[in-house]
Motif scaffolding. Structure first.
Motif, PDB file in Angstrom:
ATOM      1  N   ARG A  45      -0.990   0.067   4.205  1.00 43.02           N
ATOM      2  CA  ARG A  45      -1.373   0.321   2.823  1.00 43.02           C
ATOM      3  C   ARG A  45      -1.528  -0.970   2.026  1.00 43.02           C
ATOM      4  NH1 ARG A  45      -3.870   4.192  -0.146  1.00 43.02           N
ATOM      5  NH2 ARG A  45      -3.525   3.707  -2.341  1.00 43.02           N
ATOM      6  N   HIS A  46      -0.665  -1.930   2.272  1.00 39.49           N
ATOM      7  CA  HIS A  46      -0.703  -3.183   1.511  1.00 39.49           C
ATOM      8  C   HIS A  46      -2.006  -3.938   1.771  1.00 39.49           C
ATOM      9  CE1 HIS A  46       3.330  -2.722   0.013  1.00 39.49           C
ATOM     10  NE2 HIS A  46       3.814  -2.594   1.240  1.00 39.49           N
ATOM     11  N   SER A  47      -2.484  -3.918   3.003  1.00 40.02           N
ATOM     12  CA  SER A  47      -3.734  -4.617   3.298  1.00 40.02           C
ATOM     13  C   SER A  47      -4.904  -3.971   2.572  1.00 40.02           C
ATOM     14  CB  SER A  47      -3.989  -4.622   4.807  1.00 40.02           C
ATOM     15  OG  SER A  47      -4.263  -3.305   5.302  1.00 40.02           O
ATOM     16  N   TRP A  48      -4.853  -2.658   2.391  1.00 39.17           N
ATOM     17  CA  TRP A  48      -5.896  -1.952   1.643  1.00 39.17           C
ATOM     18  C   TRP A  48      -5.829  -2.294   0.153  1.00 39.17           C
ATOM     19  CZ3 TRP A  48     -10.293   0.554   1.692  1.00 39.17           C
ATOM     20  CH2 TRP A  48     -10.641   1.397   0.620  1.00 39.17           C
ATOM     21  N   GLU A  49      -4.629  -2.357  -0.378  1.00 37.18           N
ATOM     22  CA  GLU A  49      -4.471  -2.668  -1.795  1.00 37.18           C
ATOM     23  C   GLU A  49      -4.864  -4.110  -2.102  1.00 37.18           C
ATOM     24  OE1 GLU A  49      -0.421  -1.622  -2.449  1.00 37.18           O
ATOM     25  OE2 GLU A  49      -0.856   0.530  -2.730  1.00 37.18           O
ATOM     26  N   ASP A  50      -4.730  -5.007  -1.133  1.00 37.53           N
ATOM     27  CA  ASP A  50      -5.148  -6.399  -1.325  1.00 37.53           C
ATOM     28  C   ASP A  50      -6.665  -6.557  -1.298  1.00 37.53           C
ATOM     29  OD1 ASP A  50      -2.676  -7.477  -1.666  1.00 37.53           O
ATOM     30  OD2 ASP A  50      -2.451  -8.195   0.401  1.00 37.53           O
ATOM     31  N   TYR A 103     -12.114 -14.864  -4.041  1.00 40.09           N
ATOM     32  CA  TYR A 103     -11.272 -15.832  -3.352  1.00 40.09           C
ATOM     33  C   TYR A 103     -11.117 -15.477  -1.884  1.00 40.09           C
ATOM     34  CZ  TYR A 103      -9.717 -17.898  -7.735  1.00 40.09           C
ATOM     35  OH  TYR A 103      -9.671 -18.541  -8.930  1.00 40.09           O
ATOM     36  N   VAL A 104     -10.965 -16.516  -1.071  1.00 39.46           N
ATOM     37  CA  VAL A 104     -10.593 -16.327   0.325  1.00 39.46           C
ATOM     38  C   VAL A 104      -9.128 -16.663   0.450  1.00 39.46           C
ATOM     39  CG1 VAL A 104     -10.820 -17.218   2.652  1.00 39.46           C
ATOM     40  CG2 VAL A 104     -12.847 -16.796   1.290  1.00 39.46           C
ATOM     41  N   GLY A 105      -8.348 -15.731   0.950  1.00 38.54           N
ATOM     42  CA  GLY A 105      -6.933 -15.961   1.121  1.00 38.54           C
ATOM     43  C   GLY A 105      -6.320 -14.750   1.791  1.00 38.54           C
ATOM     44  N   THR A 106      -5.041 -14.740   1.976  1.00 36.25           N
ATOM     45  CA  THR A 106      -4.409 -13.628   2.658  1.00 36.25           C
ATOM     46  C   THR A 106      -3.875 -12.594   1.685  1.00 36.25           C
ATOM     47  OG1 THR A 106      -2.371 -14.905   2.700  1.00 36.25           O
ATOM     48  CG2 THR A 106      -3.782 -15.042   4.622  1.00 36.25           C
ATOM     49  N   SER A 107      -3.645 -12.968   0.448  1.00 34.89           N
ATOM     50  CA  SER A 107      -3.196 -12.002  -0.541  1.00 34.89           C
ATOM     51  C   SER A 107      -3.459 -12.585  -1.920  1.00 34.89           C
ATOM     52  CB  SER A 107      -1.703 -11.703  -0.376  1.00 34.89           C
ATOM     53  OG  SER A 107      -0.943 -12.888  -0.550  1.00 34.89           O
ATOM     54  N   LEU A 108      -3.524 -11.737  -2.906  1.00 38.68           N
ATOM     55  CA  LEU A 108      -3.715 -12.162  -4.284  1.00 38.68           C
ATOM     56  C   LEU A 108      -2.658 -11.496  -5.158  1.00 38.68           C
ATOM     57  CD1 LEU A 108      -7.574 -12.129  -4.746  1.00 38.68           C
ATOM     58  CD2 LEU A 108      -6.078 -14.091  -4.511  1.00 38.68           C
ATOM     59  N   GLU A 136      -2.737   5.402   6.262  1.00 37.84           N
ATOM     60  CA  GLU A 136      -2.172   5.215   4.929  1.00 37.84           C
ATOM     61  C   GLU A 136      -3.265   5.043   3.882  1.00 37.84           C
ATOM     62  OE1 GLU A 136       0.724   2.118   4.925  1.00 37.84           O
ATOM     63  OE2 GLU A 136       1.920   3.014   6.526  1.00 37.84           O
ATOM     64  N   VAL A 137      -4.507   5.266   4.287  1.00 33.25           N
ATOM     65  CA  VAL A 137      -5.644   5.194   3.374  1.00 33.25           C
ATOM     66  C   VAL A 137      -6.411   6.508   3.479  1.00 33.25           C
ATOM     67  CG1 VAL A 137      -7.726   3.924   2.726  1.00 33.25           C
ATOM     68  CG2 VAL A 137      -5.816   2.709   3.789  1.00 33.25           C
ATOM     69  N   THR A 138      -6.652   7.154   2.339  1.00 30.44           N
ATOM     70  CA  THR A 138      -7.296   8.460   2.355  1.00 30.44           C
ATOM     71  C   THR A 138      -8.820   8.321   2.350  1.00 30.44           C
ATOM     72  OG1 THR A 138      -7.399   8.680  -0.059  1.00 30.44           O
ATOM     73  CG2 THR A 138      -5.352   9.363   1.035  1.00 30.44           C
ATOM     74  N   GLU A 139      -9.494   9.380   2.776  1.00 28.24           N
ATOM     75  CA  GLU A 139     -10.955   9.387   2.762  1.00 28.24           C
ATOM     76  C   GLU A 139     -11.485   9.311   1.339  1.00 28.24           C
ATOM     77  OE1 GLU A 139     -13.120   9.223   5.204  1.00 28.24           O
ATOM     78  OE2 GLU A 139     -11.509   9.045   6.655  1.00 28.24           O
TER      79      GLU A 139
END
Length: 311
Positions: A177-182, A191-196, A229-232
């Motif tokens: 879920r966190h990767s989707w929210e990022d 920006y290019v990075g791993t998280s914001l 953890e990501v809905t349609e």
């Protein structure tokens, strides 16, 4: 945006248990360019015509891993046009960038996670056929990946990956879920990075300048995950908002050969990634078409093609 499944019900393919469906018309309409002129033939890799091309990617039914100075002997087959592209992979550590590259080039995916050290480049060759001209093109795709620690520690790593890149592949995991929210923060901020937002002291570079014409695509890893953890609904909303294409992929190993049940079946692996690679090729073609970078002969049938029946 990853809901190719709901947008393309007619063209379905199985990727290791994850049902992935593609429709060239959907991609072209979403990116607003090219019309049917740019459509590549879905499922062409399974035809008799494609066999000679696919054979150049295999040796004794195993995928060939091409080095910097190596290329498949596709020029001997004639009629193909080479399209060379470089893409930079962006996403947080552990999201599935390295396993996706392994899947696409025919390597085994390891169960343990080891962060990429420095810069890792992989070249993949992919033949496909344009429907309007009946011409075969070969995508020479360079995938550039760099570990998070390396980018944060050495300034030149990120700039080297961004130099002369043709686009960016932003990664999230259906199981994280966190990767989707990022993801929206990465795309909307530029920006290019791993998280914001960036951590204190972290050096981050922008993907584009003031006028953003850089190609951005999204890869949804672990599309085979049972516990998503990501809905349609979220995916569809993201698609309508950003007008971007999400390429779902199942990060599992290819089928094994029946002889020993351990060695990857190279030909089956090629067919397994065909929906993903065909869609990626389609997106690259439409993007170049919209920028006026594609040569018109690529879409003009030759006299031999016009006289011969369609394959």
């Amino acid at each position: 945006l990853g809901s190719i499944r709901s947008a393309a019900e007619k063209n379905a393919a199985s990727m290791g248990g994850a049902k992935v469906e593609w429709n060239a018309a959907f991609i072209i309409k979403l990116m607003d360019g090219g019309g049917e002129t740019l459509s590549i033939v879905d499922g062409w890799q399974q035809t008799a015509e494609a066999r000679s091309y696919i054979n150049q990617l295999l040796i004794r039914n195993k995928r060939i891993l091409f080095g910097i100075l190596e290329k498949p002997a596709l020029e001997q087959l004639g009629r193909e046009s080479n399209v060379k592209k470089r893409l930079f992979l962006v996403g947080k550590s552990g999201v599935g960038k390295s396993s996706t590259v392994a899947k696409l080039c025919g390597r085994d995916i390891t169960s343990s996670h080891d962060e990429t050290l420095g810069i890792q480049t992989t070249t993949i060759y992919w033949p496909s056929k344009i429907a309007s001209s009946k011409k075969v093109i070969v995508l020479e795709l360079e995938l550039w990946d760099a570990g998070e620690r390396a980018m944060n520690k050495f300034d030149h790593i990120l700039s080297a990956c961004q130099e002369a890149t043709d686009g960016y592949l932003f990664f999230f995991s259906y199981a994280d879920r966190h990767s989707w929210e990022d993801l929206p923060h990465l795309l909307l901020s530029g920006y290019v990075g791993t998280s914001l937002p960036p951590r204190k002291g972290q050096r981050i570079a922008r993907t584009t300048g003031k006028k953003d014409s850089t190609l951005k695509m999204v890869v949804g890893t672990h599309a085979d995950s049972v516990q998503r953890e990501v809905t349609e609904g979220e995916i569809e909303q993201f698609q309508n908002t950003t007008k971007l294409i999400i390429l779902p992929i199942a990060n599992i190993n290819s089928p094994r050969l029946q002889a020993d049940r351990r060695t990857p079946d190279g030909r089956a692996g090629v067919m397994e990634i065909a929906p993903f690679m065909n869609a990626l090729t389609q997106i690259l073609l439409v993007h170049d078409w919209n920028r006026g970078l594609l040569p018109s002969p690529l879409f003009t049938p030759s006299s031999a093609d016009s006289e011969s029946p369609s394959q």
